[in-house]
Design a protein around this motif. Sequence first.
Motif, PDB file in Angstrom:
ATOM      1  N   LEU A 122      -3.816  14.794  21.149  1.00 30.13           N
ATOM      2  CA  LEU A 122      -3.062  16.079  21.645  1.00 30.13           C
ATOM      3  C   LEU A 122      -1.691  15.395  22.490  1.00 30.13           C
ATOM      4  O   LEU A 122      -0.705  15.949  22.529  1.00 30.13           O
ATOM      5  N   SER A 123      -1.952  14.014  22.758  1.00 33.14           N
ATOM      6  CA  SER A 123      -0.855  13.505  23.646  1.00 33.14           C
ATOM      7  C   SER A 123       0.407  13.225  22.815  1.00 33.14           C
ATOM      8  O   SER A 123       1.316  13.122  23.418  1.00 33.14           O
ATOM      9  N   ASP A 124       0.416  13.238  21.614  1.00 30.04           N
ATOM     10  CA  ASP A 124       1.785  12.778  20.537  1.00 30.04           C
ATOM     11  C   ASP A 124       2.105  13.964  19.846  1.00 30.04           C
ATOM     12  O   ASP A 124       2.832  14.012  18.945  1.00 30.04           O
ATOM     13  N   VAL A 125       1.680  15.293  20.218  1.00 29.92           N
ATOM     14  CA  VAL A 125       1.979  16.434  19.395  1.00 29.92           C
ATOM     15  C   VAL A 125       2.511  17.563  20.231  1.00 29.92           C
ATOM     16  O   VAL A 125       1.959  17.535  21.591  1.00 29.92           O
ATOM     17  N   THR A 126       2.881  18.462  19.810  1.00 27.23           N
ATOM     18  CA  THR A 126       3.538  19.699  20.410  1.00 27.23           C
ATOM     19  C   THR A 126       3.738  20.942  19.593  1.00 27.23           C
ATOM     20  O   THR A 126       3.648  20.822  18.191  1.00 27.23           O
ATOM     21  N   GLY A 127       3.827  22.112  19.977  1.00 28.12           N
ATOM     22  CA  GLY A 127       4.152  23.231  19.284  1.00 28.12           C
ATOM     23  C   GLY A 127       3.073  23.568  17.942  1.00 28.12           C
ATOM     24  O   GLY A 127       1.960  23.477  18.503  1.00 28.12           O
ATOM     25  N   VAL A 128       3.760  23.775  16.805  1.00 27.81           N
ATOM     26  CA  VAL A 128       2.794  23.962  15.928  1.00 27.81           C
ATOM     27  C   VAL A 128       1.814  22.963  15.499  1.00 27.81           C
ATOM     28  O   VAL A 128       0.633  23.416  15.330  1.00 27.81           O
ATOM     29  N   GLN A 129       2.219  21.827  15.519  1.00 26.32           N
ATOM     30  CA  GLN A 129       1.350  20.657  15.414  1.00 26.32           C
ATOM     31  C   GLN A 129       0.111  20.571  16.444  1.00 26.32           C
ATOM     32  O   GLN A 129      -0.889  20.217  15.926  1.00 26.32           O
ATOM     33  N   ARG A 130       0.396  20.755  17.657  1.00 21.77           N
ATOM     34  CA  ARG A 130      -0.392  20.748  18.694  1.00 21.77           C
ATOM     35  C   ARG A 130      -1.712  21.844  18.407  1.00 21.77           C
ATOM     36  O   ARG A 130      -2.924  21.638  18.483  1.00 21.77           O
ATOM     37  N   SER A 131      -1.005  23.088  17.959  1.00 21.97           N
ATOM     38  CA  SER A 131      -2.247  24.072  17.526  1.00 21.97           C
ATOM     39  C   SER A 131      -3.214  23.853  16.569  1.00 21.97           C
ATOM     40  O   SER A 131      -4.236  24.102  16.801  1.00 21.97           O
ATOM     41  N   TYR A 132      -2.320  23.164  15.417  1.00 19.79           N
ATOM     42  CA  TYR A 132      -3.267  22.736  14.228  1.00 19.79           C
ATOM     43  C   TYR A 132      -4.223  21.605  14.633  1.00 19.79           C
ATOM     44  O   TYR A 132      -5.207  21.734  14.316  1.00 19.79           O
ATOM     45  N   VAL A 133      -3.787  20.681  15.447  1.00 17.55           N
ATOM     46  CA  VAL A 133      -4.717  19.539  15.761  1.00 17.55           C
ATOM     47  C   VAL A 133      -5.942  20.122  16.657  1.00 17.55           C
ATOM     48  O   VAL A 133      -7.124  19.837  16.315  1.00 17.55           O
ATOM     49  N   THR A 134      -5.361  21.029  17.538  1.00 20.29           N
ATOM     50  CA  THR A 134      -6.566  21.743  18.328  1.00 20.29           C
ATOM     51  C   THR A 134      -7.658  22.259  17.501  1.00 20.29           C
ATOM     52  O   THR A 134      -8.933  22.257  17.861  1.00 20.29           O
ATOM     53  N   ALA A 135      -7.155  23.142  16.598  1.00 21.34           N
ATOM     54  CA  ALA A 135      -7.925  24.186  15.698  1.00 21.34           C
ATOM     55  C   ALA A 135      -8.857  23.000  14.787  1.00 21.34           C
ATOM     56  O   ALA A 135      -9.925  23.477  14.531  1.00 21.34           O
ATOM     57  N   THR A 136      -8.172  22.105  14.335  1.00 19.86           N
ATOM     58  CA  THR A 136      -8.988  20.959  13.320  1.00 19.86           C
ATOM     59  C   THR A 136     -10.040  20.172  14.033  1.00 19.86           C
ATOM     60  O   THR A 136     -11.044  20.250  13.510  1.00 19.86           O
ATOM     61  N   PHE A 137      -9.879  19.804  15.165  1.00 21.96           N
ATOM     62  CA  PHE A 137     -10.875  19.114  15.992  1.00 21.96           C
ATOM     63  C   PHE A 137     -12.248  20.176  16.256  1.00 21.96           C
ATOM     64  O   PHE A 137     -13.197  19.709  16.204  1.00 21.96           O
ATOM     65  N   GLU A 138     -11.872  21.334  16.681  1.00 28.95           N
ATOM     66  CA  GLU A 138     -12.692  22.296  16.935  1.00 28.95           C
ATOM     67  C   GLU A 138     -13.413  22.741  15.795  1.00 28.95           C
ATOM     68  O   GLU A 138     -14.790  22.673  15.739  1.00 28.95           O
ATOM     69  N   ALA A 139     -12.893  22.732  14.469  1.00 31.04           N
ATOM     70  CA  ALA A 139     -13.517  22.936  13.245  1.00 31.04           C
ATOM     71  C   ALA A 139     -14.419  21.821  12.950  1.00 31.04           C
ATOM     72  O   ALA A 139     -15.503  21.934  12.280  1.00 31.04           O
ATOM     73  N   ASP A 140     -13.656  20.500  12.962  1.00 27.67           N
ATOM     74  CA  ASP A 140     -14.764  19.281  12.919  1.00 27.67           C
ATOM     75  C   ASP A 140     -15.862  19.361  13.526  1.00 27.67           C
ATOM     76  O   ASP A 140     -17.279  18.876  13.126  1.00 27.67           O
ATOM     77  N   ARG A 141     -15.815  19.417  14.928  1.00 29.82           N
ATOM     78  CA  ARG A 141     -16.822  19.628  15.909  1.00 29.82           C
ATOM     79  C   ARG A 141     -18.122  20.809  15.447  1.00 29.82           C
ATOM     80  O   ARG A 141     -19.230  20.685  15.541  1.00 29.82           O
ATOM     81  N   TYR A 142     -17.526  21.904  15.270  1.00 26.42           N
ATOM     82  CA  TYR A 142     -18.398  23.067  14.752  1.00 26.42           C
ATOM     83  C   TYR A 142     -19.109  22.812  13.617  1.00 26.42           C
ATOM     84  O   TYR A 142     -20.167  23.041  13.597  1.00 26.42           O
ATOM     85  N   ASP A 143     -18.617  21.961  12.586  1.00 20.19           N
ATOM     86  CA  ASP A 143     -19.118  21.756  11.402  1.00 20.19           C
ATOM     87  C   ASP A 143     -20.057  20.440  11.401  1.00 20.19           C
ATOM     88  O   ASP A 143     -20.540  20.014  10.279  1.00 20.19           O
ATOM     89  N   HIS A 144     -20.029  19.724  12.562  1.00 20.10           N
ATOM     90  CA  HIS A 144     -20.807  18.687  13.032  1.00 20.10           C
ATOM     91  C   HIS A 144     -20.422  17.325  11.993  1.00 20.10           C
ATOM     92  O   HIS A 144     -21.363  16.652  11.475  1.00 20.10           O
ATOM     93  N   VAL A 145     -19.081  17.234  11.827  1.00 17.27           N
ATOM     94  CA  VAL A 145     -18.418  16.307  11.089  1.00 17.27           C
ATOM     95  C   VAL A 145     -18.785  14.972  11.761  1.00 17.27           C
ATOM     96  O   VAL A 145     -18.235  14.842  12.789  1.00 17.27           O
ATOM     97  N   ARG A 146     -19.187  13.882  10.756  1.00 19.70           N
ATOM     98  CA  ARG A 146     -19.403  12.673  11.495  1.00 19.70           C
ATOM     99  C   ARG A 146     -17.959  11.750  11.681  1.00 19.70           C
ATOM    100  O   ARG A 146     -17.068  11.820  10.823  1.00 19.70           O
TER     101      ARG A 146
END
Length: 368
Positions: A77-101
């Motif tokens: 999140l340190s290198d992103v803002t706006g739309v990209q920050r929202s997308y990165v946050t949701a992507t990490f949440e999804a990876d953790r929810y799905d137990h992606v290694r």
Amino acid sequence: MAHATRMAHLSCGVALAVTAVLAVAGCTSGGAGAAQTGTGAASTAPALTTAQARQVFDSYVSGSEAAARTGDVALALSDVTGVQRSYVTATFEADRYDHVRLPYPYYTYGRPVFYLPAPAGYPRFFVADVSRVLAGTKLSDAIATQTAGVTVPLDGNVLMLFEQAGHKQPWRLASTSQLTAGTSLPPLATNGGGHVLALPLSTGTLLAPPDVVGPLQAAVVDDGPSSPAASAVANGPLTTGIYQAARTFVQGIYPPRGDVLQWALDGADYARLALRTADGGALVFYSMYLNTTVEVPAVLNDAEPVNPGPPITVPADLMPLLTLGQKAPRVELEGQDLLSFAAIDPPAGSAKIQVIAIGGGLDYASAS
């Protein structure tokens, strides 16, 4: 199923925009300088060099890869803002929810072409046009994803919009928009120093002022080819294509019998930029929210009592954004995408607006 009426403020904005486009009158060109990005900033930033842009780009790429390898959300999140920050946050949440290694998926990039706007006020921007490949795959694998109900390839050329909010503020990636299949950028106009020419968002020499390109697209997404805005906006996967997808489902949300499906594309106040094309048009960057809701008719009509309907199936993509253990909702399910777009706004009296790139993804969900 039914389609909700667009919010009043958006309807008014679209009506005015359509009237202006069809009449091709009452518009005046804005001045150059600090108003190019629509911020009204008075200070002028120094010119950005290709070497500096390359340093910013390389720093983002190395940081995002390191974050994906380690699962470090703060680094990502340190290198992103706006739309990209929202997308990165949701992507990490999804990876953790799905137990992606680990490592999480990340992109490798080709050699970027940089478009550096002439000096103007803050915030300042630059664009990187570059090809990318999801690590461990090949372009021939034809891997794709669904964004706003439209199939978008994961690999291929993207437009990466970097933003510096103010003096001494870091450069951050504001959005990454994937070009649609078979699309390429038109030549951009440059000055004697090789910098591309930014335009005020109110510029009136185009088919539509850049700041109403989003509302015009929204009118077509909301109402389809019958919208008056369709006279100014070309058919395509990111206009009539989203409309067709929304009529059936967006984000995998299906209405049970008796429930109402609604969708609306609304403006979002994130980075916006218009760059002059060589033919006198503009390449416009902007962001939008796509809101999709399934609800019982009583909620839509503000009626009482609100009796629960059949269970609404929650798509897998929305689950990470809801409370853990969420039961199937029986009153309302809402999903929201925060999206970035790039569009070609032609000179007045010529072709239609073409929306050529999309980025972002799921941003919010609620259920009851």
